[in-house]
Motif scaffolding. Sequence first.
Motif, PDB file in Angstrom:
ATOM      1  N   CYS A 296       0.838  -1.219   0.000  1.00 21.10           N
ATOM      2  CA  CYS A 296       0.000   0.000   0.000  1.00 21.10           C
ATOM      3  C   CYS A 296       0.870   1.265   0.000  1.00 21.10           C
ATOM      4  N   THR A 297       0.572   2.155  -0.926  1.00 20.75           N
ATOM      5  CA  THR A 297       1.337   3.393  -1.059  1.00 20.75           C
ATOM      6  C   THR A 297       0.763   4.524  -0.202  1.00 20.75           C
ATOM      7  N   GLU A 298      -0.363   4.232   0.468  1.00 18.98           N
ATOM      8  CA  GLU A 298      -1.040   5.237   1.298  1.00 18.98           C
ATOM      9  C   GLU A 298      -1.534   6.418   0.462  1.00 18.98           C
ATOM     10  N   GLU A 385      -9.763   1.576  -8.009  1.00 13.60           N
ATOM     11  CA  GLU A 385      -8.858   2.721  -7.975  1.00 13.60           C
ATOM     12  C   GLU A 385      -7.414   2.344  -7.654  1.00 13.60           C
ATOM     13  N   CYS A 386      -7.250   1.291  -6.886  1.00 14.96           N
ATOM     14  CA  CYS A 386      -5.919   1.037  -6.319  1.00 14.96           C
ATOM     15  C   CYS A 386      -4.865   0.847  -7.408  1.00 14.96           C
ATOM     16  N   PRO A 387      -3.841   1.678  -7.417  1.00 13.97           N
ATOM     17  CA  PRO A 387      -2.843   1.586  -8.487  1.00 13.97           C
ATOM     18  C   PRO A 387      -1.924   0.374  -8.360  1.00 13.97           C
ATOM     19  N   ASP A 389      -3.128  -2.714  -7.232  1.00 11.43           N
ATOM     20  CA  ASP A 389      -3.962  -3.928  -7.281  1.00 11.43           C
ATOM     21  C   ASP A 389      -4.176  -4.602  -5.931  1.00 11.43           C
ATOM     22  N   ILE A 390      -4.407  -3.822  -4.915  1.00 16.52           N
ATOM     23  CA  ILE A 390      -4.728  -4.406  -3.610  1.00 16.52           C
ATOM     24  C   ILE A 390      -6.194  -4.862  -3.626  1.00 16.52           C
ATOM     25  N   GLU A 391      -6.456  -5.995  -2.960  1.00 16.64           N
ATOM     26  CA  GLU A 391      -7.772  -6.637  -3.074  1.00 16.64           C
ATOM     27  C   GLU A 391      -8.559  -6.479  -1.773  1.00 16.64           C
ATOM     28  N   HIS A 392      -9.051  -5.275  -1.556  1.00 15.70           N
ATOM     29  CA  HIS A 392      -9.710  -4.962  -0.290  1.00 15.70           C
ATOM     30  C   HIS A 392     -10.924  -5.854  -0.028  1.00 15.70           C
ATOM     31  N   ILE A 393     -11.732  -6.074  -1.061  1.00 12.95           N
ATOM     32  CA  ILE A 393     -12.992  -6.797  -0.834  1.00 12.95           C
ATOM     33  C   ILE A 393     -12.702  -8.220  -0.363  1.00 12.95           C
TER      34      ILE A 393
HETATM   35  S1  SF4 Z   1      -5.537   2.953  -3.382  1.00 13.91           S
HETATM   36 FE1  SF4 Z   1      -4.288   1.130  -2.912  1.00 13.91          FE
HETATM   37  S2  SF4 Z   1      -2.256   1.942  -2.600  1.00 13.91           S
HETATM   38 FE2  SF4 Z   1      -3.629   3.696  -2.450  1.00 13.91          FE
HETATM   39  S3  SF4 Z   1      -4.120   3.850  -0.265  1.00 13.91           S
HETATM   40 FE3  SF4 Z   1      -5.683   2.589  -1.191  1.00 13.91          FE
HETATM   41  S4  SF4 Z   1      -4.960   0.500  -0.878  1.00 13.91           S
HETATM   42 FE4  SF4 Z   1      -3.202   1.831  -0.577  1.00 13.91          FE
END
Ligand code: SF4
Length: 738
Positions: A296-298, A385-387, A389-393
């Motif tokens: 995660c890039t925050e 949106e996540c650049p 590819d984080i899989e929040h769901i």
């Molecule tokens: S979009 Fe992805 S990289 Fe950016 S804060 Fe959310 S989880 Fe982290």
Amino acid sequence: MALRIIIGLALTVIALAIAGRRLWWLYRLGRTGQPAPERIEAVRQHPARDAEAEVTEVLGQRKLLQWTVPGIAHFVTFWGFIILILTLIESYGDLFSRSFAIPGIGHWAWIGFIEDLFGVAVMAGIITFAVIRWRHDPKREGRNSRFAGSHTGAAWLVLVLIFLVVATLLVYRGAQIDTGVFPYAHDAFASQIVGHWLHPLGVGADKAVETTFVLAQLAVILGFLVLVTYSKHLHIFAAPVNVLFSRRPNGLGGLQPMRSGGKVLDFEEADPDTDIFGRGKIEDFTWKGMLDMATCTECGRCQSQCPAWATGKPLSPKMVILDLRDHAFAKAPYLLAGSDEERDQLPEAVKKEADRPLVGDAAAGGVIDPDVLWSCTNCGACVEECPVDIEHIDHITDMRRHQVLIESSFPPEASGMLKNLENKGDPWGMGGAKRLEWTEGLDFEVPVVDGPIGDDVEYLFWVGCAGALEDRAKKTTRAVAGLLHTAGVNFAILGPAETCTGDPARRMGNEFVFSMLAQQNVETLNEAGARKIVASCPHCFNTISNEYPQLGGNYEVIHHTQLLARLVADGKLTPVTPIDEKITYHDPCFLGRHNRVFTAPREIMENVPGVQAQEMHRCKERGFCCGAGGARMWMEERIGKRINEERIEEALATNPDTVSTACPFCLVMLGDAIGVKQSSGEAADSLEVVDVAQLLARSVQPPAPAVAAAGPGPSGTSGPDAPDRPDGPAAPASPGPS
Ligand code: SF4
Ligand code: SF4
């Protein structure tokens, strides 16, 4: 010379040792996660697809560029750092020989030009980032800032370090020009400007400047390397790996089956004492889950699009990932300890961290508060949106699974829905006998499957629970059926043999109930020999097409808007009656973002004469949820503003006569919100929400004769939609194929 070699190499050894130690620690921590063989297998099976993802997402920065200004700034910074690897080689070479040039290319003028160009571009990029960070400082924007909750101090430090990387580079190159050892004769335009400024110092002083700034540049780069391994900038190394092992095509659509130890859990054999049911502690996450956390890039892009966060709820997808990461890092000594004795000797703070419940009230030390976990509508905006590819769901669902299946802890109001699904096969507990009521009064027969589906039946019409049982959604069902009949499409329904697809149970985390319902449906469909299915509910559409293959149900599934748009294009349905209204279309998340069906509903509207389509501020990939997904339809919305009201306010901003959609849940949620706005006088009494199928049905009917327009036609004798629309034009007894 010897001294600068010693200093340069000493700095390198120290930095590599610190960074290497940290990377080894991170690797070992990742290995404490559960196996995920399916991720490796997917890469093995689809190398070309994953190579394409690396090219487009990592090298091409596709998702980042969806936000134009920060996207371009990141693009040039990313490519600047790749190009500047050449200058790093030159800096190390300069330690040993002041006239060093990269063998083969080190005297090509255009290399010097490219290096300077990207050096300047990186400067421009970080200035842009600084302005963005300053403008969206959480101190100024509060929770509206996408950086709210991010580690902003570290982010500023990184910007300063990147500035120093380029600044020291240009100074030492400028000094090299003055001392006559610069490898590029011309074209290194920025270095030449700096050289011009340094020229008055004289050659002797410039030699000292050169040495000092070569070492300074190496020190800054090595310091940056160390910081990267200890900060959110770890994504520089982690993102390409995370993208490689992400779920394709985009981490949306169907949910993954429950896995324990890398194997899909079989409920008949599973043992809660030895198998992992969802995620009940941080080490239950797979290594891929842990990689997500480390990557995660925050940036907060996910947070900025989350409907729960936007309406004042405690859920931020970014903070879910960051809280999990912080917990994983703090618990790491416990996870990495080799024995119980070693764990006993850990500091109290680590033991306390290890004891924290993964899901529990924040006040009681929980890592993820239940209000966070249950606020998610599964809308997919975060994943989209996540650049990186984080899989929040997937993570949220896995934590819900543990809460439901092991802890029996979930919003109590949803228990009725789960019981109804188990006992009656639909969320309202109305039972199969009611599933045919929507056909009453139609002026054509709707065949009900009884045994194998005949070859003459082109589509099985999957009606869905809402479509069969919910009054507002029934109008859509009747409109779709009427239009298929009008177009001469042979279709049949399962009627009482259809049960809920299991979507609300699965999204709640009750994989057991989902499996039960899904297996039953797959059995029914396979026995009937179903091949092509048209579904009118996007949730059913998503589940049957993306999740039933996990259970052996493989069908060609299409949403009703796709089929209707095709029938219009083929001339089998001809909209003739004008609908002179301004209409704004709401994208259902499970049709649009999850399954990329954006065009078909809009095409239908475009073909209806008179319709003035007006897009909402947030539409298509950036559409805003109605609030019903993720089983939220069956939970109270006690915190913050209601999501459906937020959405309808966006619709009202377009000053519409009608709001259209293509999902029974959206229909209900937006309809409820319109009712609220009508009571408060904020919406016209005439405003209504309809499915695009209803719009098409109204238009496919020939214009009503003036005399008939005075009142509704006799019930049961009109066209596809008229029985449900008292203010609609009366239609001839049975509209034939257009
Ligand atoms: S979009 Fe992805 S990289 Fe950016 S804060 Fe959310 S989880 Fe982290
Ligand atoms: S799926 Fe939607 S509601 Fe859930 S965290 Fe992501 S953006 Fe928020």
